[in-house]
Design an enzyme around this catalytic site. Structure first.
Site, PDB file in Angstrom:
ATOM      1  N   ASP A  32       0.855  -1.291   0.086  1.00  0.00           N
ATOM      2  CA  ASP A  32      -0.065   0.112  -0.140  1.00  0.00           C
ATOM      3  C   ASP A  32       0.730   1.207   0.183  1.00  0.00           C
ATOM      4  OD1 ASP A  32      -2.446   1.445   0.053  1.00  0.00           O
ATOM      5  OD2 ASP A  32      -2.580   1.445   2.203  1.00  0.00           O
ATOM      6  N   ASN A  80     -10.806  -2.797  -5.801  1.00  0.00           N
ATOM      7  CA  ASN A  80      -9.981  -1.805  -6.678  1.00  0.00           C
ATOM      8  C   ASN A  80     -10.732  -1.363  -7.895  1.00  0.00           C
ATOM      9  OD1 ASN A  80      -6.902  -2.873  -5.655  1.00  0.00           O
ATOM     10  ND2 ASN A  80      -7.799  -1.409  -4.879  1.00  0.00           N
TER      11      ASN A  80
END
Length: 254
Positions: A32, A80
């Site tokens: 991330d 996503n």
């Protein structure tokens, strides 16, 4: 029918030091911070994703010396798809280029590559490259690199449950024989041991639907480092920290 899961793996032995022998054999990473890394430099988010993809190579290459046999990375989640069309298209293009570029290097370095996740929504060119990379590396027995692509833990469990239910309906499995040892045989990770250590970069302290079943007894590290800045040295530090933890799996020392 599902394949049997990989046997439980114990500590490393042989030439490794005692610290490494107590280190994690399977590390899973939520990569991330790519977008924030790029924005901090006044660049578009995709610039950060490209930097993050380059970082993967260093981390894969660091694994053997750290005693890490299995590395699982979270590349793209089922959630996503909610990002902008431009970013999603850019990520899919990046995945295709990454696989094509790294295929020979991964094969040469004895890395075994697998993909987990639901491939239905991915484009045919990307799926073909994924299949080719798995085929090119299936005989390798070095680091086992698993890439979670269009993956979600809840989605994986739902898909596994459907396959299990179908086997019950077909008479291949008795309902009374279903227990907590049964479902893992239907998961995407059925040939892998459960992760020992899960790392999330970027300062966020959540697991974001990653390896929900498999990580029931994993140790977690939430670190502030953004993924493009994550190094083999930091991975080493986290592995050594893991080696100092007292893992009792619900038991009490006597």
């Amino acid at each position: 029918m599902p394949r049997d899961p990989a046997p439980a793996t114990g500590p490393n032995t042989g030439a490794a030091t005692q610290a490494l022998s107590r280190g994690p054999r399977h590390v899973a990473i939520i990569m991330d911070g790519n977008g924030r890394w790029a924005q901090a430099r006044g660049r578009p988010r995709l610039f950060g994703h490209h930097a993050g993809a380059k970082r993967v190579r260093e981390i894969v290459e660091a694994c053997p010396a750290l005693g890490i046999k299995y590395l699982t990375i979270f590349a793209f989640s089922t959630e996503n798809w909610k990002r902008t069309q431009t970013e999603v298209a850019g990520l899919m293009s990046l995945f295709r280029r990454y696989i094509a570029k790294e295929m020979q290097a991964l094969a040469a370095k004895n890395v075994r590559v697998r993909f987990i996740g639901d491939r239905v929504r991915l484009d045919t060119k990307l799926i073909a490259l994924m299949d080719q990379l798995e085929l090119e590396t299936e005989g390798n027995d070095g680091t086992h690199l698993t890439i979670a692509l269009n993956y979600g833990g809840r989605d994986e469990v739902a898909r596994a449950t459907k396959r299990l239910a179908q086997d019950v309906a077909d008479g291949k499995l008795k309902p009374e024989d279903v227990d907590e040892e049964t479902l893992p045989k239907y998961l995407d990770t059925c040939v892998l041991p459960d992760p020992d250590l899960v790392i999330r970069t970027s300062g966020e302290a959540r697991i974001s639907n990653f390896l929900l079943w498999q990580s029931a007894y994993a140790e977690y590290e939430f670190i502030d480092t953004l993924w493009p800045d994550f190094t083999g040295e930091e991975l080493d530090r986290l592995c050594r920290s893991y080696g100092r933890r007292d893992r009792r799996f619900g038991a009490v020392k006597t």
